[in-house]
Scaffold this motif. Structure first.
Motif, short mmCIF file in Angstrom:
data_model
loop_
_atom_site.label_atom_id
_atom_site.label_comp_id
_atom_site.label_asym_id
_atom_site.label_seq_id
_atom_site.Cartn_x
_atom_site.Cartn_y
_atom_site.Cartn_z
N PHE A 42 43.96 39.11 34.44
CA PHE A 42 44.36 39.74 35.70
C PHE A 42 45.40 40.82 35.45
N ALA B 14 37.84 39.43 42.51
CA ALA B 14 38.75 38.62 43.32
C ALA B 14 37.97 37.62 44.16
N VAL B 17 36.68 34.77 41.85
CA VAL B 17 37.75 33.87 41.38
C VAL B 17 38.30 33.05 42.54
N SER B 44 43.94 35.80 43.01
CA SER B 44 42.85 36.66 43.45
C SER B 44 43.23 37.40 44.73
#
Lengths: 179, 103
Positions: A42, B14, B17, B44
Motif C-alpha cells: 500500500f 481498494a 482488499v 483500503s
C-alpha cells in the motif's frame, strides 16, 4: 514500456494476495507477516500516485508501530494454533451472505466505474503541486493552516486511547485493589 | 498497448482488499485476525481517500487519510488491550467463547 502501470500491477498483486493470506492463514504469526507485506504494498501504491507523505507515514505508523503492537500481543498470548478456526453456519445463512456480497460488489463496481468520469472540483493538479513545492509541502501547509483544529483534536484522541489502554491492561490484585 | 496509470485504478484494488477484510471479520473466530482484518479495511479506505483526492485535484483526501491513520492507531491499541484483558479472564481469543451473558 510504462513503468508506472507495471509497478501498480506488481504492488496490487502483492496487496491482494497478502490480504488473502491474512484472512486464510491459520497461524496468527503468518497473518501478521502477510499484513506487513500488504502495508508495504500500500505504501508503494501511495508513492506511485504521488502521495509521498502518506506513503512515508504508512511505513512509519503501520509497519513500525501497529505491527509491533500486534506481534507483541501474539507473543504475549502464546496460544497454540487453532485447528478449526472458521465459523460454521447453516445453508440459509450462506445463501443470504452470498446475496449480500453480490449486492455489495455491484455497488462497489458501479462506484468505481462512475469514478472515471468525475469532474474535478479542485485546482491542485499534478503540475501545480510540483510548482508549489511538492506533495509534502502542500499537504503540510493545508494541515497546519486550515485544518489545525482537527490536528490538535487528534491529540485528545491519542491521550484517551493511552489512558483507556492502561486502564484496561492494569492487573487487579487478589485483595481487590489495583497494582 | 499498456495503459497509463490512472487514479481510479487504485479504487479497484481498494475495493478488493476491503471485501477481503470484511470477509475476514465475518469468517474468522480468532479475535487477533479479526482486528487485522479491520486494519485491512481501514487501509483500503485510506487508499480510496487518496485516490479520490487525486481524481478531484484536492488535498483534503490526503489529510483525511492522515486522520484515519491516527484513529487506526488508537483503535488497534485499545482493541489489543481489550484482547489481552479478555485473554486474562477467559484464557482464549476465540470470539465464540465469549458468552458470559448467556449463562
Amino acid at each position: 514500456m510504462n513503468l508506472g502501470f507495471f509497478a501498480f500491477c506488481v504492488f496490487s498483486t502483492i496487496a491482494i494476495f497478502g490480504a488473502l493470506s491474512v484472512v486464510l492463514k491459520k497461524n496468527p504469526v503468518s497473518s501478521a507477516f502477510a499484513l506487513v507485506m500488504v502495508f508495504f504494498a500500500f505504501a508503494g501504491l501511495y508513492a506511485l500516485i504521488g502521495a509521498h507523505l502518506i506513503a512515508a507515514l504508512q511505513i512509519l505508523v503501520y509497519t513500525g508501530a501497529i505491527m509491533v503492537l500486534f506481534v507483541f500481543v501474539i507473543m504475549l498470548l502464546n496460544q497454540d494454533t487453532p485447528v478449526n478456526d472458521l465459523k460454521e453456519s447453516s445453508g440459509l445463512f450462506k445463501g443470504v451472505a452470498a446475496l449480500a456480497l453480490a449486492g455489495l460488489a455491484m455497488i462497489l463496481i458501479h462506484t468505481v466505474l462512475r469514478a472515471q468520469d468525475i469532474v474535478a472540483v479542485g485546482q491542485l493538479t499534478e503540475e501545480k503541486i510540483t510548482a508549489q513545492g511538492g506533495n509534502l509541502r502542500v499537504v503540510s501547509e493545508a494541515l497546519f493552516s486550515d485544518h489545525v483544529f482537527h490536528f490538535e483534536l487528534t491529540s485528545f484522541l491519542l491521550l484517551g486511547a493511552i489512558v483507556s489502554t492502561v486502564a484496561l491492561a492494569k492487573r487487579k490484585t487478589a485483595l481487590g485493589g489495583e497494582s | 498497448m499498456i495503459p497509463e496509470l490512472q487514479p481510479w485504478m487504485l479504487l479497484i484494488v481498494a475495493m478488493i482488499v476491503f471485501t477481503i477484510g470484511l470477509l475476514g471479520v465475518i469468517v474468522r473466530k480468532n479475535l487477533l485476525i479479526m482486528l487485522m482484518s479491520i486494519e485491512l479495511m481501514l487501509n483500503s479506505v485510506n487508499l480510496c481517500f487518496v485516490a479520490f483526492s487525486r481524481i478531484h485535484h484536492l488535498v483534503e483526501g490526503d489529510l483525511t487519510a492522515l486522520f484515519v491513520m491516527t484513529v487506526a492507531a488508537a483503535e488497534s491499541a485499545v482493541g489489543l488491550g481489550l484482547v489481552i484483558a479478555l485473554f486474562r479472564t477467559l484464557r482464549t481469543v476465540d470470539s465464540d467463547q465469549i458468552q458470559m451473558l448467556r449463562d
